[in-house]
Design an enzyme around this catalytic site. Structure first.
Site, PDB file in Angstrom:
ATOM      1  N   HIS A  33      21.361  31.517   7.349  1.00  0.00           N
ATOM      2  CA  HIS A  33      20.493  32.402   8.123  1.00  0.00           C
ATOM      3  C   HIS A  33      20.513  32.074   9.615  1.00  0.00           C
ATOM      4  O   HIS A  33      20.664  30.906   9.997  1.00  0.00           O
ATOM      5  CB  HIS A  33      19.052  32.286   7.629  1.00  0.00           C
ATOM      6  CG  HIS A  33      18.890  32.595   6.174  1.00  0.00           C
ATOM      7  ND1 HIS A  33      17.919  32.013   5.391  1.00  0.00           N
ATOM      8  CD2 HIS A  33      19.576  33.428   5.341  1.00  0.00           C
ATOM      9  CE1 HIS A  33      17.999  32.463   4.153  1.00  0.00           C
ATOM     10  NE2 HIS A  33      19.012  33.324   4.096  1.00  0.00           N
ATOM     11  N   LYS A  70      16.091  24.384  15.075  1.00  0.00           N
ATOM     12  CA  LYS A  70      15.293  23.929  13.929  1.00  0.00           C
ATOM     13  C   LYS A  70      15.389  22.413  13.771  1.00  0.00           C
ATOM     14  O   LYS A  70      16.476  21.831  13.879  1.00  0.00           O
ATOM     15  CB  LYS A  70      15.775  24.604  12.642  1.00  0.00           C
ATOM     16  CG  LYS A  70      15.578  26.102  12.617  1.00  0.00           C
ATOM     17  CD  LYS A  70      16.106  26.717  11.330  1.00  0.00           C
ATOM     18  CE  LYS A  70      15.892  28.232  11.309  1.00  0.00           C
ATOM     19  NZ  LYS A  70      16.427  28.843  10.056  1.00  0.00           N
ATOM     20  N   GLU A 113      16.800  39.049  11.764  1.00  0.00           N
ATOM     21  CA  GLU A 113      17.390  38.080  10.833  1.00  0.00           C
ATOM     22  C   GLU A 113      18.778  38.529  10.394  1.00  0.00           C
ATOM     23  O   GLU A 113      18.989  39.689  10.035  1.00  0.00           O
ATOM     24  CB  GLU A 113      16.495  37.903   9.611  1.00  0.00           C
ATOM     25  CG  GLU A 113      16.967  36.779   8.703  1.00  0.00           C
ATOM     26  CD  GLU A 113      16.010  36.528   7.555  1.00  0.00           C
ATOM     27  OE1 GLU A 113      15.888  35.365   7.150  1.00  0.00           O
ATOM     28  OE2 GLU A 113      15.397  37.489   7.064  1.00  0.00           O
ATOM     29  N   TYR A 134      10.255  22.605   8.422  1.00  0.00           N
ATOM     30  CA  TYR A 134      11.099  22.731   9.604  1.00  0.00           C
ATOM     31  C   TYR A 134      10.335  23.391  10.737  1.00  0.00           C
ATOM     32  O   TYR A 134       9.681  24.400  10.570  1.00  0.00           O
ATOM     33  CB  TYR A 134      12.427  23.438   9.318  1.00  0.00           C
ATOM     34  CG  TYR A 134      12.378  24.696   8.508  1.00  0.00           C
ATOM     35  CD1 TYR A 134      12.502  25.935   9.116  1.00  0.00           C
ATOM     36  CD2 TYR A 134      12.262  24.644   7.121  1.00  0.00           C
ATOM     37  CE1 TYR A 134      12.491  27.104   8.371  1.00  0.00           C
ATOM     38  CE2 TYR A 134      12.251  25.807   6.362  1.00  0.00           C
ATOM     39  CZ  TYR A 134      12.359  27.037   6.998  1.00  0.00           C
ATOM     40  OH  TYR A 134      12.339  28.189   6.257  1.00  0.00           O
ATOM     41  N   ARG A 190       0.813  -1.221   0.000  1.00  0.00           N
ATOM     42  CA  ARG A 190       0.000   0.000   0.000  1.00  0.00           C
ATOM     43  C   ARG A 190       0.844   1.267   0.000  1.00  0.00           C
ATOM     44  O   ARG A 190       0.414   2.327  -0.441  1.00  0.00           O
ATOM     45  CB  ARG A 190      -0.919   0.025   1.228  1.00  0.00           C
ATOM     46  CG  ARG A 190      -1.911  -1.107   1.318  1.00  0.00           C
ATOM     47  CD  ARG A 190      -2.549  -1.127   2.696  1.00  0.00           C
ATOM     48  NE  ARG A 190      -1.547  -1.326   3.744  1.00  0.00           N
ATOM     49  CZ  ARG A 190      -1.789  -1.177   5.051  1.00  0.00           C
ATOM     50  NH1 ARG A 190      -2.993  -0.794   5.458  1.00  0.00           N
ATOM     51  NH2 ARG A 190      -0.822  -1.393   5.933  1.00  0.00           N
ATOM     52  N   LYS A 207      19.576  39.132  -1.053  1.00  0.00           N
ATOM     53  CA  LYS A 207      19.997  39.247   0.347  1.00  0.00           C
ATOM     54  C   LYS A 207      21.117  38.260   0.660  1.00  0.00           C
ATOM     55  O   LYS A 207      22.114  38.615   1.298  1.00  0.00           O
ATOM     56  CB  LYS A 207      18.800  38.982   1.261  1.00  0.00           C
ATOM     57  CG  LYS A 207      19.135  39.030   2.750  1.00  0.00           C
ATOM     58  CD  LYS A 207      17.935  38.653   3.592  1.00  0.00           C
ATOM     59  CE  LYS A 207      17.588  37.180   3.420  1.00  0.00           C
ATOM     60  NZ  LYS A 207      16.473  36.769   4.303  1.00  0.00           N
ATOM     61  N   ASP A 208      20.967  37.016   0.202  1.00  0.00           N
ATOM     62  CA  ASP A 208      21.986  36.007   0.483  1.00  0.00           C
ATOM     63  C   ASP A 208      23.264  36.278  -0.301  1.00  0.00           C
ATOM     64  O   ASP A 208      24.370  36.043   0.188  1.00  0.00           O
ATOM     65  CB  ASP A 208      21.453  34.610   0.163  1.00  0.00           C
ATOM     66  CG  ASP A 208      20.387  34.151   1.154  1.00  0.00           C
ATOM     67  OD1 ASP A 208      20.242  34.798   2.209  1.00  0.00           O
ATOM     68  OD2 ASP A 208      19.699  33.158   0.871  1.00  0.00           O
TER      69      ASP A 208
END
Length: 199
Positions: A61, A70, A141, A130, A23, A168-169
């Site tokens: 981050h 996390k 941040e 997460y 299944r 941003k990164d």
């Protein structure tokens, strides 16, 4: 749930027992009492989901005043998940680990507060879930450049695959410029050897 160690003692891989038949399959993804007893005595207050295409790199981050632990897993596709220890008073400060998480291996990675986090998508598409121990705070941040020379993370970048990052990164701070956890006024340059624990 099987606990797998990484070269960073506080970072753990969790591998569930999967029950499968004609299944399909069934497995338990999380049990609060077990997690608090065997991994960390924390409460999760927010859960996020992201979908990313192949070649996407998100990170690195972290939040400083509202640090987030996390618990990361993948429900579709595969990623190379990375975390970096940013705790200045830690024996593994400046070190990183990278782990493959996928819908096939069902593994989860526990990343405590005090670490930066990022991932790279190696499949055509990947969806990640997460759980976080604190709420997302846009004003808190922070980011560190994914290809920082001091950290020297061995990302499994796919040749001839365009790398996709946010502005941003792409313009994040270098590790030497970053505000860190328990940071003294001057952070000496570190060159730590990371590990890449594959499957």
């Amino acid at each position: 749930m099987k606990i797998l160690n990484t070269q960073l003692p506080d970072v753990k891989l969790l591998e569930p027992q999967v029950f499968g038949d004609e299944r399909g399959y069934f497995f338990e993804t999380f049990r609060d009492a077990w997690f608090k007893q065997h991994i960390a005595d924390v409460d999760f207050v927010q859960e996020n989901q992201s979908k990313s295409c192949k070649g996407t790199l998100r990170g690195l981050h972290y939040q400083l005043q509202q640090p987030q632990g996390k618990l990361v897993r993948v429900v579709s596709g595969e990623i190379f998940d990375v975390c970096v220890d940013l705790r200045c008073d830690s024996a593994t400060f400046g070190q990183w680990t990278g782990q493959y998480l996928s819908a096939k291996n069902h593994r989860q990675m526990w990343i405590p507060a005090g670490f930066a986090h990022g991932f790279y998508v190696v499949s055509d598409m990947a969806e990640c879930l997460y759980q976080c121990t604190d709420y997302y705070a846009p004003t808190d941040e922070h980011s560190i450049k994914w290809n920082d020379a001091t950290l020297a993370i061995s990302w499994p970048i796919i040749p001839e695959q365009p790398l996709i990052t946010s502005d941003k990164d792409a313009n994040a701070n270098r590790f030497s410029e970053a505000v860190l956890f328990n940071s003294p006024s001057n952070i000496a340059s570190v060159a730590k050897q990371g590990d890449r624990d594959g499957i």
